[in-house]
Design a protein around this motif. Structure first.
Motif: not given
Length: 480
Positions: A119-120, A123, A134, A136, A138, A159, A171
């Motif tokens: 995910a990192s 983004v 983004s 995020l 979860y 997250a 984010a």
């Protein structure tokens, strides 16, 4: 606003005649929506070279292939049926094979990866290459007990830590209350809130200060009889769930990261709104809200509920954050209404849903202009994007005002996202992440949504084909 563009209510005359004192007419008269007959210059999707400049050809081709397959109804039906069957299958080899196919297709297209590192990277890549933000997610939902809820909150907190380690404002974080409070308890709370809406003298000793949650037009028929009060154990579990949400909000407040709370299905939505307003009252005292609730505009009562909540928030001196969507549980809500032999809580046509979204968006833009709230306009509909962009320009809302954002799901409406970004607006992509088995409910809804709204997918595919053909032509000309 473009010269010569007319102002209209966008509400059918038959609806106004039938509901002259309804919130539909109130919103339409007080917050008119611009027609989109002439696209504003601010949103231009014609130059696909500029639009997709940051995307390699392989990515565009893979996106076109995935969206084309998912636009084929029979294939989607077969795929979703197979995945649902495998969720409970004890045939490990076959189950693993199906999940691997999902991992390399729909999971790859719609999700940011399986873990925090994936995910990192997603983004950071999106921020570096496109300048888009983004959201995020979860992707956990539908917890059965407190053990699962405690496990889920650890994931949400990680997250938030990830979001805080990324470039500032790149984010935000999304959370589902169904992951923080057992489903059965949310259903009980929702029943009690609905009954109190029917009978205001009905006492709920656990209920704290809140904004209005339901309206008289809400589907109160879901609670036909007086519910049994919460037990002592249930009240303790409610407090635990509220503490989980507060700890998440506090971490977001410390890191200055917005928290978007998703809307879900109607049997638990009143409880979700109760949790949302509980958090907003604690954490939205500043000019920029931390907590954002979600309104699904395919619901007939969404306009009235939003108007009521905003009036109460303004009286309380609270800045209300709103994520505006059309809705993702159409099949579920329709089946439930049919099983109960009651009118559907959803608008009778997609046209009415579009009108409702546009009217609510206009209302929210007026609030942003006055400094009374913030909005994330989460839409895949090109016309809604054009109308909102034009309205924002008409109101002279600064394009770098963080109180106005547009958002689309990862893997959907990329053309609209990039067009809005090129016009100078803040744009975010909604990025769920987690193991394939964990995000299956999300993936199945995306498949059903993409099948149901083929027109949206069609625009995506047209833009992708145009750019791929342009690149192919460039290669051919270069070789001759």
């Amino acid at each position: 606003m473009a010269t010569g563009t007319k102002i209209c209510t966008m509400i059918p005359r038959r609806l106004l005649a039938a509901r002259s004192l309804s919130t539909v007419s109130f919103f339409a008269e007080k917050y008119p929506v611009a027609e989109a007959a002439t696209p504003p210059l601010a949103l231009d999707l014609s130059d696909t070279q500029r639009l997709f400049a940051s995307f390699p050809t392989s990515t565009l081709f893979r996106s076109l292939a995935t969206l084309s397959v998912m636009a084929a109804g029979p294939l989607v039906d077969l795929g979703t049926a197979t995945i649902r069957a495998m969720e409970s299958s004890d045939r490990r080899i076959l189950r693993a094979a199906v999940f691997e196919v999902a991992r390399t297709t729909v999971h790859r297209h719609f999700c940011a990866g399986e873990g925090l590192e994936d995910a990192s990277r997603t983004v950071q890549r999106m921020w570096d290459t496109t300048g888009m933000r983004s959201i995020l997610d979860y992707a956990m939902e539908d917890a059965d007990d407190n053990v699962a809820c405690d496990r889920n909150i650890a994931g949400f907190l990680r997250a938030i830590e990830l979001a805080s380690s990324l470039p500032p404002t790149s984010a935000s974080v999304c959370v589902k209350i169904t992951a923080l409070c057992p489903i059965s308890l949310l259903e009980r709370i929702s029943d009690l809130l609905r009954w109190q809406q029917k009978n205001p003298t009905f006492r709920l000793p656990w209920r704290t200060s809140s904004f209005p949650i339901l309206s008289n037009s809400s589907p109160l028929y879901l609670t036909p009889h007086p519910p049994v009060p919460l037990t002592e154990t249930e009240e303790l579990d409610l407090q635990l769930a509220l503490q989980r949400l507060s700890s998440i909000c506090k971490r977001c407040e410390e890191s200055n990261i917005p928290l978007l709370i998703d809307a879900e299905y109607l049997t638990v939505q009143p409880a979700i709104d109760y949790f949302t307003y509980f958090a907003a009252l604690q954490f939205n005292r500043g000019d920029q809200p931390i907590v954002y609730g979600t309104f699904q505009t395919y619901l007939r009562d969404s306009e009235q509920r939003m108007a009521n909540a905003f009036q109460a928030a303004e009286e309380a001196g609270v800045s209300l954050g709103v994520k505006l969507v059309r809705g993702a549980y159409l099949t579920r809500e329709t089946k439930l209404a049919l099983s109960l032999d009651v009118p559907s809580p959803i608008h009778g046509s997609i046209h009415e849903t579009h009108e409702c979204f546009n009217s609510c968006a206009s209302f929210m833009l007026e609030k942003v202009k006055k400094g009374h709230g913030a909005v994330v306009l989460a839409t895949h509909n090109l016309e809604s994007g054009r109308i909102a962009a034009e309205k924002a320009e008409e109101l002279r809302i600064g394009k770098h005002d963080r109180k106005l954002q547009f958002a689309q799901l990862m893997g959907m409406a990329d053309g609209l996202s990039l067009g809005l970004r090129n016009a100078g607006f803040y744009v975010s992509k909604y990025l769920p992440f987690g193991p394939v088995e964990q995000v299956l409910p999300y993936l199945l809804r995306r498949a059903e949504e993409n099948r149901g709204f083929v027109s949206t997918s069609s625009i995506d595919r047209q833009l992708l084909r145009k750019e791929l053909l342009r690149r192919l032509a460039t290669i051919v000309v270069g070789r001759t």
